[in-house]
Write a protein that holds these residues in place. Structure first.
Motif, PDB file in Angstrom:
ATOM      1  N   ILE A 138       0.806  -1.318   0.000  1.00  0.00           N
ATOM      2  CA  ILE A 138       0.084  -0.095   0.081  1.00  0.00           C
ATOM      3  C   ILE A 138       0.963   1.258   0.056  1.00  0.00           C
ATOM      4  O   ILE A 138       1.788   1.434   0.745  1.00  0.00           O
ATOM      5  CB  ILE A 138      -0.945   0.087   1.069  1.00  0.00           C
ATOM      6  N   ILE A 160       1.185   5.199   0.512  1.00  0.00           N
ATOM      7  CA  ILE A 160       0.324   6.334   1.112  1.00  0.00           C
ATOM      8  C   ILE A 160       1.124   7.773   1.019  1.00  0.00           C
ATOM      9  O   ILE A 160       2.321   7.728   1.073  1.00  0.00           O
ATOM     10  CB  ILE A 160      -0.420   5.992   2.489  1.00  0.00           C
ATOM     11  N   ILE A 186       3.551  -1.365   3.803  1.00  0.00           N
ATOM     12  CA  ILE A 186       3.264  -0.022   3.307  1.00  0.00           C
ATOM     13  C   ILE A 186       4.411   0.779   3.102  1.00  0.00           C
ATOM     14  O   ILE A 186       5.751   0.570   3.603  1.00  0.00           O
ATOM     15  CB  ILE A 186       2.718   0.713   4.837  1.00  0.00           C
ATOM     16  N   ALA A 213      -2.976  10.792   2.666  1.00  0.00           N
ATOM     17  CA  ALA A 213      -3.744   9.791   3.608  1.00  0.00           C
ATOM     18  C   ALA A 213      -3.356  10.393   4.961  1.00  0.00           C
ATOM     19  O   ALA A 213      -4.145  10.617   5.920  1.00  0.00           O
ATOM     20  CB  ALA A 213      -3.191   8.637   3.641  1.00  0.00           C
ATOM     21  N   SER A 261      -9.767   8.624   2.525  1.00  0.00           N
ATOM     22  CA  SER A 261      -8.948   7.774   2.050  1.00  0.00           C
ATOM     23  C   SER A 261      -9.607   6.364   2.081  1.00  0.00           C
ATOM     24  O   SER A 261     -10.500   6.241   2.860  1.00  0.00           O
ATOM     25  CB  SER A 261      -7.771   7.718   2.877  1.00  0.00           C
ATOM     26  N   GLU A 279      -8.104   0.690   3.421  1.00  0.00           N
ATOM     27  CA  GLU A 279      -6.864  -0.055   3.444  1.00  0.00           C
ATOM     28  C   GLU A 279      -5.831   1.138   3.693  1.00  0.00           C
ATOM     29  O   GLU A 279      -5.005   0.843   4.432  1.00  0.00           O
ATOM     30  CB  GLU A 279      -6.786  -0.639   2.262  1.00  0.00           C
ATOM     31  N   GLU A 280      -6.108   2.369   3.178  1.00  0.00           N
ATOM     32  CA  GLU A 280      -5.110   3.551   3.351  1.00  0.00           C
ATOM     33  C   GLU A 280      -5.261   3.893   5.020  1.00  0.00           C
ATOM     34  O   GLU A 280      -4.140   4.188   5.514  1.00  0.00           O
ATOM     35  CB  GLU A 280      -5.530   4.337   2.509  1.00  0.00           C
TER      36      GLU A 280
END
Lengths: 290, 463
Positions: free
Chosen positions: B70, B72, B100, B128, B351, B354-355
């Motif tokens: 992910i 961000i 992340i 985010a 967001s 998940e974020e």
């Protein structure tokens, strides 16, 4: 005539029209629409308030001061820039290495970014550590407050604007002067016209398209002054250098009052529209296009 | 006739074009500036995505699962040492795990950052995670831009240890009883002293502890040709002086002004009296803050107020200019008192889930004990956690540099900053009133603040 032939001119201008409507016409109308709402730019609901934003604006003493600041700034900047540039142009309108150099030198501020200029002048005008006060001190005068006192701050900004605009204005005037055919001067000197008369009766009228152009351009530029204020004063001290565009920015993006800022934008639009019409009505009669 | 017609058409056209220019300019402030900021935001978003993609594609060969990494965005304010510290922490976070990827992007000062976050949020591509100056928490939370963190904190309470944060710093983390941010790079104003100058003037370098002492010190220093203090009429310092006088900026419900009470007027009278007598200097304008720093650095004035974030920098300046410096509480009037400042970390509400989860992991990392110790030592911001203050590492650090400890001790007297929607504008009105009262001999502090209060009440009643 085929359909294509009828459509062709429209398709040719379409790109320009689309860009123009999208980036100029649409925002203008959207701004007018927003000026009737109380909105913070992000919340999903806009509250319709009618003309309340305009009422608030016109009763706000700060806004009145902003209007008068803008007017004073514009008047000073336009008259000083245009008249000084004309004098410079009359002096520089001849051949020679020296004059060429001076022309280049005074034009150079025009190509420097306003942000750099603002930072540079902030330092020059620093009351304690600035170069200007040091020079004034050497000459035996007391220190000036420049940007740090309400009585001198606006004029300080005018100085920066004039310094920045002088070269470009002078260049336009020089171009105007050089487009005057030399036989007119010859005729004038044969008639033993005095220099002042030549200037008033010949040069000034023949230069009037340039003057007209510069006054309009300078006026609009001054009404839109933003960078120097954002960087050098942020509208202070005590609101003394807050002008329309900075005021709009401040309300829209620091206080999140988009409706209120839009209302001020509508007023700016109105003022500039009216001024332009007046200029054309008054000045077009005096401008001599050859 | 034709000529006239042309002129009229031209006039109409020009009006249109010119007013469009005007509107464009106006728009530099609502839509166009919106577009401007938006464009920047887009650019950043694009850069962020690009960076994200690059990071993603780089990660792919290393680890097959990493394609699900992910990405961000985290937007932050300020450069120099502050930026170094933030970037370093982001980098170590990214290296510490492989789920992340945080892309950190610089956005100017707090005001620039806020304007950009706002525009990006409206355009639907807000980061985010972002820094948020504490007094703006109210506006952002009320506009629905922030994710409420109460449930996250409840879920991870063992790991987060919310009550380990210094209570003096939590006042601005809550809006209407709900948690919206975690204290990150937090500060208070403190008094910076030029000890060498005080000793030369025969003054006790332990003082001044009260306003009266500050006045006496300044009188002695003036005889030596120095200025006691250079201080801009900054709202943050004013909030401190009001607190020291036992007053409040706003009423408890935040609907009306309280700064025109005697406790709020006292600081302005104090400043006006001292500056009129030439004991202190109050520079005006945009360069006022830097002027105060320069006067102090060049030993023209003995004292300055400044954020704890400047301790490291000021120590370097003092060393370079050959004087000894110390820090102290802001002098007291009725009591000690200071506002807190700086930023907290928040998650934006648009967001994806998940974020948001990824963002929360990042928040916990950034505000951990280890990281608050690191940023304190690297920059000078407050250690936000009690366990950090009590750690051996910081105890040793305080023993070596007692200048760092003052701000931590002063937190006992800290109070939150007002967070009303209208406060940024109210702050500007107050600053102008103070400047006017000091510059204009005919305007009394009471009158200037009464006028400011009248304007402020209108704004506060609405929000």
């Amino acid at each position: 005539m085929s359909v294509w032939e009828k459509l062709r001119p429209y398709s040719m201008v379409a790109p320009a029209i689309i860009v123009f409507s999208l980036f100029f016409i649409y925002p203008i109308f959207y701004m007018m629409y927003l000026s009737l709402f109380d909105w913070n730019f992000v919340s999903p609901d806009k509250a319709y308030v009618g003309i309340q934003n305009f009422k608030d604006l016109l009763t706000d003493s700060d806004f009145r001061q902003v209007l008068s600041n803008t007017t004073i700034y514009t008047l000073l900047t336009v008259t000083l820039t245009t008249s000084l540039a004309l004098l410079l142009a009359l002096w520089l309108n001849r051949k020679g290495v020296f004059h060429g150099f001076v022309q280049g030198a005074i034009f150079s501020p025009h190509i420097i970014s306003l942000v750099s200029i603002s930072l540079l002048w902030s330092w020059l005008m620093d009351p304690e550590y600035g170069l200007l006060n040091w020079v004034i001190g050497l000459a035996g005068f007391g220190k000036l407050a420049w940007l740090s006192h309400p009585s001198t701050s606006l004029v300080s900004l005018v100085i920066v604007a004039v310094w920045k605009g002088l070269g470009y204005n002078a260049l336009v005037f020089i171009a105007g002067l050089q487009s005057i055919p030399p036989d007119i001067y010859e005729a004038a000197s044969l008639d033993r016209s005095k220099p002042w008369t030549t200037f008033r009766k010949l040069i000034l009228p023949l230069l009037s398209p340039s003057i007209f152009f510069l006054v309009i351009i300078n006026m609009i530029g001054s009404f839109q002054v933003f960078e120097t204020i954002a960087i050098m004063t942020q509208g202070g001290p005590v609101n003394s250098t807050n002008t329309l565009v900075y005021y709009i920015y401040e309300n829209g993006f620091r206080f999140f009052k988009i409706g209120y800022a839009s209302a001020a934008g509508v007023i700016l639009l109105f003022i500039i529209g009216v001024l332009t019409i007046i200029y054309f009505k008054l000045l077009s009669k005096r401008v001599h296009y050859r | 006739m034709v000529k006239k017609l042309t002129a009229v058409t031209l006039a109409m056209l020009m009006t249109g074009v010119l007013s469009a220019c005007g509107a464009g300019e106006a728009n530099t402030n609502d839509t166009s500036a919106g577009a401007n900021a938006g464009a920047n935001a887009d650019k950043n978003a694009a850069a962020g995505n690009a960076a994200g993609n690059v990071a993603g594609s780089e990660a792919k060969p290393e680890n097959a699962d990493a394609s699900k990494k992910i990405v961000i965005k985290y937007w932050y304010a300020f450069g120099d040492k502050i930026e170094e510290a933030k970037k370093h922490m982001v980098q170590t976070f990214n290296e510490s795990q492989d789920k992340i990827e945080v892309v950190a992007e610089f956005q100017g000062n707090y005001e620039d950052l806020h304007a950009k976050v706002q525009a990006a949020f409206a355009a639907g591509n807000a980061p985010a995670v972002t820094d948020l100056e504490i007094s703006s928490t109210g506006v952002f939370a009320h506009s629905g831009m922030l994710e409420e963190l109460t449930t996250y904190a409840e879920r991870d309470k063992d790991q987060l240890k919310l009550d380990d944060f210094n209570p003096g710093l939590m006042g601005n983390a809550y809006v209407d009883g709900k948690l919206y941010g975690l204290p990150f790079m937090r500060s208070t104003p403190i008094l910076y002293k030029n000890v060498t100058m005080l000793k030369d003037a025969g003054l006790d370098p332990a003082g001044p502890k009260t306003w009266d002492e500050l006045e006496q010190y300044s009188r002695v220093l003036k005889k030596k040709g120095k200025t006691g203090m250079t201080v801009p009429a900054d709202i943050w310092y004013y909030e401190g002086l009001v607190a020291q006088s036992g007053g409040k900026m706003l009423s408890d419900d935040g609907k009306s002004a309280a700064f025109n009470s005697p406790e709020g007027v006292a600081p302005v009278e104090f400043w006006k009296k001292l500056s009129t007598e030439g004991l202190i200097k109050i520079p005006m304008g945009d360069e006022a803050g830097p002027t105060a720093d320069k006067d102090w650095a060049n030993q023209l004035s003995a004292f300055k107020f400044g954020s704890t974030a400047g301790v490291t920098g000021s120590l370097e300046i003092a060393k370079g200019n050959g004087f000894e410096m110390d820090t102290a509480f802001m002098p007291s009037n009725v009591s000690y008192g200071v506002p807190t400042g700086g930023c907290q970390l928040v998650i934006t509400s648009k967001s994806s889930d998940e974020e948001k989860q990824a963002a929360w992991e990042f928040l916990k990392w950034m505000t951990s004990k280890e990281n608050t110790i690191y940023q304190h030592k690297h920059v000078g911001y407050l250690p936000t956690r009690m366990s950090a203050v009590e750690s051996d590492e910081l105890k040793a650090h305080f023993a070596e540099f007692p200048q760092f400890k003052v701000a931590v001790d002063q937190l006992e007297y800290a109070r939150p900053r007002p967070m009303e929607n209208a406060y940024p504008e109210v702050a500007k009105i107050i600053r102008e009133a103070i400047e006017k009262a000091i510059l204009d001999p005919k305007t009394t502090p009471q009158k200037a603040l009464d006028q400011a209060a009248e304007k402020a009440n209108k704004l506060l009643a609405k929000s």
